[in-house]
Scaffold this motif. Structure first.
Motif, PDB file in Angstrom:
ATOM      1  N   THR A   1      30.672  -7.953   7.355  1.00 37.64           N
ATOM      2  CA  THR A   1      29.655  -6.917   7.147  1.00 37.64           C
ATOM      3  C   THR A   1      29.817  -5.805   8.176  1.00 37.64           C
ATOM      4  OG1 THR A   1      28.143  -8.677   6.423  1.00 37.64           O
ATOM      5  CG2 THR A   1      27.164  -6.526   6.912  1.00 37.64           C
ATOM      6  N   PRO A   2      29.716  -4.543   7.761  1.00 43.38           N
ATOM      7  CA  PRO A   2      29.805  -3.439   8.734  1.00 43.38           C
ATOM      8  C   PRO A   2      28.560  -3.385   9.628  1.00 43.38           C
ATOM      9  CG  PRO A   2      29.324  -2.586   6.539  1.00 43.38           C
ATOM     10  CD  PRO A   2      29.607  -4.048   6.369  1.00 43.38           C
ATOM     11  N   LEU A   3      28.786  -3.295  10.924  1.00 44.03           N
ATOM     12  CA  LEU A   3      27.725  -3.186  11.926  1.00 44.03           C
ATOM     13  C   LEU A   3      27.947  -1.900  12.712  1.00 44.03           C
ATOM     14  CD1 LEU A   3      25.367  -4.459  13.645  1.00 44.03           C
ATOM     15  CD2 LEU A   3      27.173  -5.473  15.058  1.00 44.03           C
ATOM     16  N   VAL A   4      26.984  -0.999  12.674  1.00 47.99           N
ATOM     17  CA  VAL A   4      27.101   0.279  13.384  1.00 47.99           C
ATOM     18  C   VAL A   4      26.319   0.187  14.688  1.00 47.99           C
ATOM     19  CG1 VAL A   4      26.679   2.768  13.312  1.00 47.99           C
ATOM     20  CG2 VAL A   4      27.361   1.553  11.228  1.00 47.99           C
TER      21      VAL A   4
ATOM     22  N   MET B   1       0.823  -1.214   0.000  1.00 45.50           N
ATOM     23  CA  MET B   1       0.000   0.000   0.000  1.00 45.50           C
ATOM     24  C   MET B   1       0.851   1.256   0.000  1.00 45.50           C
ATOM     25  SD  MET B   1      -3.017  -0.848   2.749  1.00 45.50           S
ATOM     26  CE  MET B   1      -4.083  -2.266   2.590  1.00 45.50           C
ATOM     27  N   GLY B   2       2.151   1.110   0.298  1.00 38.47           N
ATOM     28  CA  GLY B   2       3.027   2.276   0.340  1.00 38.47           C
ATOM     29  C   GLY B   2       3.351   2.755   1.737  1.00 38.47           C
ATOM     30  N   ILE B   3       3.080   1.924   2.757  1.00 33.10           N
ATOM     31  CA  ILE B   3       3.431   2.280   4.134  1.00 33.10           C
ATOM     32  C   ILE B   3       4.904   1.950   4.354  1.00 33.10           C
ATOM     33  CG2 ILE B   3       2.960   1.828   6.571  1.00 33.10           C
ATOM     34  CD1 ILE B   3       0.093   1.104   5.755  1.00 33.10           C
ATOM     35  N   HIS B   4       5.642   2.878   4.985  1.00 43.51           N
ATOM     36  CA  HIS B   4       7.080   2.722   5.135  1.00 43.51           C
ATOM     37  C   HIS B   4       7.496   2.776   6.604  1.00 43.51           C
ATOM     38  CE1 HIS B   4       6.453   4.462   1.084  1.00 43.51           C
ATOM     39  NE2 HIS B   4       7.476   3.688   0.724  1.00 43.51           N
ATOM     40  N   GLU B   5       8.678   2.272   6.848  1.00 38.16           N
ATOM     41  CA  GLU B   5       9.300   2.437   8.160  1.00 38.16           C
ATOM     42  C   GLU B   5       9.481   3.927   8.444  1.00 38.16           C
ATOM     43  OE1 GLU B   5      13.548   1.317  10.328  1.00 38.16           O
ATOM     44  OE2 GLU B   5      12.889   0.184   8.564  1.00 38.16           O
ATOM     45  N   ASP B   6       9.308   4.299   9.704  1.00 37.74           N
ATOM     46  CA  ASP B   6       9.410   5.683  10.201  1.00 37.74           C
ATOM     47  C   ASP B   6       8.176   6.522   9.891  1.00 37.74           C
ATOM     48  OD1 ASP B   6      11.930   5.477  11.451  1.00 37.74           O
ATOM     49  OD2 ASP B   6      12.946   5.743   9.529  1.00 37.74           O
ATOM     50  N   ASP B   7       7.176   5.949   9.196  1.00 38.89           N
ATOM     51  CA  ASP B   7       5.895   6.651   9.088  1.00 38.89           C
ATOM     52  C   ASP B   7       5.251   6.710  10.472  1.00 38.89           C
ATOM     53  OD1 ASP B   7       6.335   6.833   6.405  1.00 38.89           O
ATOM     54  OD2 ASP B   7       4.751   5.448   5.788  1.00 38.89           O
ATOM     55  N   ARG B   8       4.329   7.663  10.639  1.00 41.10           N
ATOM     56  CA  ARG B   8       3.699   7.852  11.950  1.00 41.10           C
ATOM     57  C   ARG B   8       2.187   7.711  11.839  1.00 41.10           C
ATOM     58  NH1 ARG B   8       5.615  11.237  16.490  1.00 41.10           N
ATOM     59  NH2 ARG B   8       3.911  11.413  18.002  1.00 41.10           N
TER      60      ARG B   8
ATOM     61  N   LYS C   1      16.379 -10.753   9.147  1.00 41.69           N
ATOM     62  CA  LYS C   1      16.432 -10.943   7.697  1.00 41.69           C
ATOM     63  C   LYS C   1      17.767 -10.479   7.124  1.00 41.69           C
ATOM     64  CE  LYS C   1      11.482 -10.809   6.693  1.00 41.69           C
ATOM     65  NZ  LYS C   1      10.405 -10.178   5.901  1.00 41.69           N
ATOM     66  N   LEU C   2      18.299  -9.366   7.647  1.00 41.96           N
ATOM     67  CA  LEU C   2      19.575  -8.867   7.148  1.00 41.96           C
ATOM     68  C   LEU C   2      20.721  -9.815   7.517  1.00 41.96           C
ATOM     69  CD1 LEU C   2      19.431  -5.008   7.751  1.00 41.96           C
ATOM     70  CD2 LEU C   2      19.697  -6.184   5.564  1.00 41.96           C
ATOM     71  N   VAL C   3      20.659 -10.399   8.713  1.00 43.02           N
ATOM     72  CA  VAL C   3      21.689 -11.351   9.131  1.00 43.02           C
ATOM     73  C   VAL C   3      21.713 -12.546   8.189  1.00 43.02           C
ATOM     74  CG1 VAL C   3      22.344 -12.998  10.935  1.00 43.02           C
ATOM     75  CG2 VAL C   3      21.742 -10.648  11.554  1.00 43.02           C
TER      76      VAL C   3
ATOM     77  N   LEU D   1      23.110  -2.460   9.824  1.00 40.03           N
ATOM     78  CA  LEU D   1      23.902  -3.602   9.381  1.00 40.03           C
ATOM     79  C   LEU D   1      23.954  -3.545   7.863  1.00 40.03           C
ATOM     80  CD1 LEU D   1      25.348  -6.292  10.181  1.00 40.03           C
ATOM     81  CD2 LEU D   1      23.157  -7.442   9.761  1.00 40.03           C
ATOM     82  N   ALA D   2      25.156  -3.658   7.312  1.00 46.75           N
ATOM     83  CA  ALA D   2      25.351  -3.596   5.860  1.00 46.75           C
ATOM     84  C   ALA D   2      24.813  -2.296   5.274  1.00 46.75           C
ATOM     85  CB  ALA D   2      24.699  -4.787   5.181  1.00 46.75           C
ATOM     86  N   GLY D   3      24.905  -1.223   6.048  1.00 49.36           N
ATOM     87  CA  GLY D   3      24.481   0.085   5.568  1.00 49.36           C
ATOM     88  C   GLY D   3      22.992   0.336   5.638  1.00 49.36           C
ATOM     89  N   LYS D   4      22.212  -0.612   6.189  1.00 46.84           N
ATOM     90  CA  LYS D   4      20.759  -0.452   6.271  1.00 46.84           C
ATOM     91  C   LYS D   4      20.361  -0.223   7.724  1.00 46.84           C
ATOM     92  CE  LYS D   4      19.767  -3.291   2.200  1.00 46.84           C
ATOM     93  NZ  LYS D   4      19.040  -4.445   1.662  1.00 46.84           N
ATOM     94  N   MET D   5      19.579   0.855   7.958  1.00 46.41           N
ATOM     95  CA  MET D   5      19.116   1.169   9.302  1.00 46.41           C
ATOM     96  C   MET D   5      18.198   0.061   9.814  1.00 46.41           C
ATOM     97  SD  MET D   5      20.592   4.006  10.059  1.00 46.41           S
ATOM     98  CE  MET D   5      19.669   4.548  11.492  1.00 46.41           C
ATOM     99  N   ILE D   6      18.314  -0.257  11.096  1.00 46.31           N
ATOM    100  CA  ILE D   6      17.529  -1.338  11.696  1.00 46.31           C
ATOM    101  C   ILE D   6      16.373  -0.745  12.487  1.00 46.31           C
ATOM    102  CG2 ILE D   6      17.589  -3.356  13.196  1.00 46.31           C
ATOM    103  CD1 ILE D   6      19.318  -3.603  10.703  1.00 46.31           C
ATOM    104  N   GLY D   7      15.147  -1.194  12.158  1.00 49.44           N
ATOM    105  CA  GLY D   7      13.960  -0.690  12.850  1.00 49.44           C
ATOM    106  C   GLY D   7      13.225  -1.734  13.659  1.00 49.44           C
ATOM    107  N   SER D   8      13.628  -3.011  13.555  1.00 48.88           N
ATOM    108  CA  SER D   8      12.943  -4.057  14.303  1.00 48.88           C
ATOM    109  C   SER D   8      13.807  -5.310  14.349  1.00 48.88           C
ATOM    110  CB  SER D   8      11.585  -4.395  13.657  1.00 48.88           C
ATOM    111  OG  SER D   8      11.784  -5.068  12.419  1.00 48.88           O
TER     112      SER D   8
END
Length: 468
Positions: free
Chosen positions: A268-271, A150-157, A258-260, A245-252
């Protein structure tokens, strides 16, 4: 030693506060019965065998083992031997109590609970009430899910559900759980633009209740690092907050899992955030042969509940409890539409567990829970069901209309039958408390509580939850 003392403090707090709600209710019956000239045989807190008892001015006082209520034994008012035991032998006949006296005595218990609730709510108004700070920011959204398409994204409120503005995930959960539908008009803001979506809620989670298929934005904090694991080799430490992880922000947690898997076997770079500093580490997820998936070798912290202080008026607090109770009753009356059934209610064990959680978190939360408990006791006891106060009032009114007492055996049998039904129902919900709610409470007990203004939270203390 500190853990033992904390457990003792929580247990003592639960016994005192739960006992206070029961005591004021029974004291209302007791005091008005004496004022009306009725004979009082016993004043008891709890049911079952006696823990301690004493006698004063011809009245037996006792505290009993089952803390699910209490009673005042009044031989002039027909009650249930299933709960109160047999009446004491008397040397002289006692005249039946007037119908008006029965009504006043029955009303007095719930009335005292209401008075006590308002007194507590007034105290909370002055000392402040901790309110959870959990803004409805959406976490990871699977692009292949209906919501993602539907177009709902992470960080939407989420800003509204069915036209009602919401400012926390708690409000969203309360709305969806008790609603008589599983389809909701949800308004979601993305980059300052709000759009409405028709979303379907599904039953799930630890409590198997109806919620939207959207997760809150998580702050993943490391609780433990397994020795010799990829995370340990990369020098990940407890209390590190995982950012990417791998340059992608983690939200859950789901997103990190899934990224692991996608980065399995690759450096892989882990911040992570450690204190006030962000660090970039190199980690190589390794496959766990038994789990058949790649893992980092960490356990998450249970996290931290952050609260800010508000000062709701006593009327606002009472209105909130009434709205919750009304919504629950409506949902129970329409189980096919709401999905809410008797198994979702809490008995003495569940109530005591929730009260213990509030005592552990903050005394003001415990007092607020006691406001809710007293108002619920008052309203539920006024239901016109034999063995409850409302049943005694209904029978007294019927006596007044008939101008003669009801048949004693009929009242005894009816009251005892409903007492057995009540006890059976309490056993049923208690079993559900033990099998479903207690495990959830154990997990919640591991969370740390922080009372502050938003934006000042520190690092959560480690309490391992899920390994990855």
């Amino acid at each position: 030693m500190s853990h033992i003392l904390n457990d003792i403090y929580i247990a003592a707090g639960v016994i005192f506060l739960f006992g206070a709600a029961i005591f004021v209710h029974e004291f209302g019956h007791f005091w008005v019965a004496l004022k009306c000239g009725l004979k009082v045989e016993e004043f008891a807190i709890g049911f079952g065998p006696k823990i301690v008892s004493w006698k004063r001015n011809g009245i037996d006082y006792s505290i009993r083992w089952i803390p699910a209520g209490g009673f005042v034994k009044l031989p002039q008012m027909v009650t249930s031997t299933a709960l109160e035991g047999e009446a004491n032998a008397v040397t002289a006949p006692i005249p039946p109590a007037p119908a008006l006296s029965k009504i006043l005595v029955s009303i007095a218990g719930p009335a005292m609970n209401v008075v006590f609730a308002f007194a507590l709510a007034t105290l909370i108004y002055f000392v402040g009430l901790p309110v959870p700070v959990n803004p409805p920011i959406i976490g990871y959204v699977d692009p292949t899910s209906p919501e993602g398409k539907m177009g709902i994204h992470e960080d939407d409120r989420i800003v509204a559900v069915d036209g009602q503005p919401v400012k926390s995930w708690d409000e969203i959960y309360h709305t969806t759980i008790l609603a008589l539908t599983n389809v909701f008009q949800v308004t979601i803001a993305h980059d300052g633009v709000s759009n409405a979506y028709r979303l379907t809620a599904e039953n799930g989670g630890a409590m198997d209740v109806k919620t939207l298929n959207l997760d809150p934005k998580d702050h993943l904090v490391v609780g433990e690092v397994k020795a010799g694991s990829p995370a340990a080799i990369a020098q990940v430490q407890p209390n590190d907050e995982i950012f990417s992880l791998a340059g992608k922000m983690i939200g859950s947690r789901e997103e990190l899992t899934k990224l692991v898997q996608a980065c399995g076997g690759k450096k892989t770079p882990l911040v992570v955030k450690r204190g006030n500093e962000k660090l970039t580490l190199e980690v190589t997820p390794l496959e766990d042969k038994s789990a058949k998936r790649f893992m980092l070798g960490i356990a998450y912290s249970a996290g931290k509940d952050v609260y800010e202080i508000e000062h709701p008026t006593p009327l606002a607090q009472v209105r909130e409890v009434w709205e919750q109770l009304y919504g629950t009753v409506v949902a129970l009356a329409h189980p096919h539409e709401s999905g809410v059934t008797a198994k979702d209610l809490s008995g003495p064990v569940g109530i005591a567990s929730m009260l213990a959680l509030e005592v552990k978190s903050d005394y003001r939360l415990a007092l607020h829970f006691l406001v809710m408990l007293n108002l619920n006791l008052a309203i539920l006891n006024m239901l016109p069901i034999p063995v409850l106060d409302g049943g005694h009032i209904a029978m007294a009114i019927l006596e007044r209309i008939r101008r003669r007492p009801l048949e004693v055996r009929l009242v005894e049998y009816t009251t005892t039958a409903f007492a057995v039904l009540l006890i059976s129902f309490m056993l049923y919900v208690t079993w559900n408390d033990i099998t479903t709610k207690i495990p959830l409470m154990n997990r919640l007990f591991k969370r740390e509580t922080q009372i502050e203004q938003p934006g000042n939270s520190g690092n959560p203390a480690p309490a391992p939850q899920t390994a990855h």
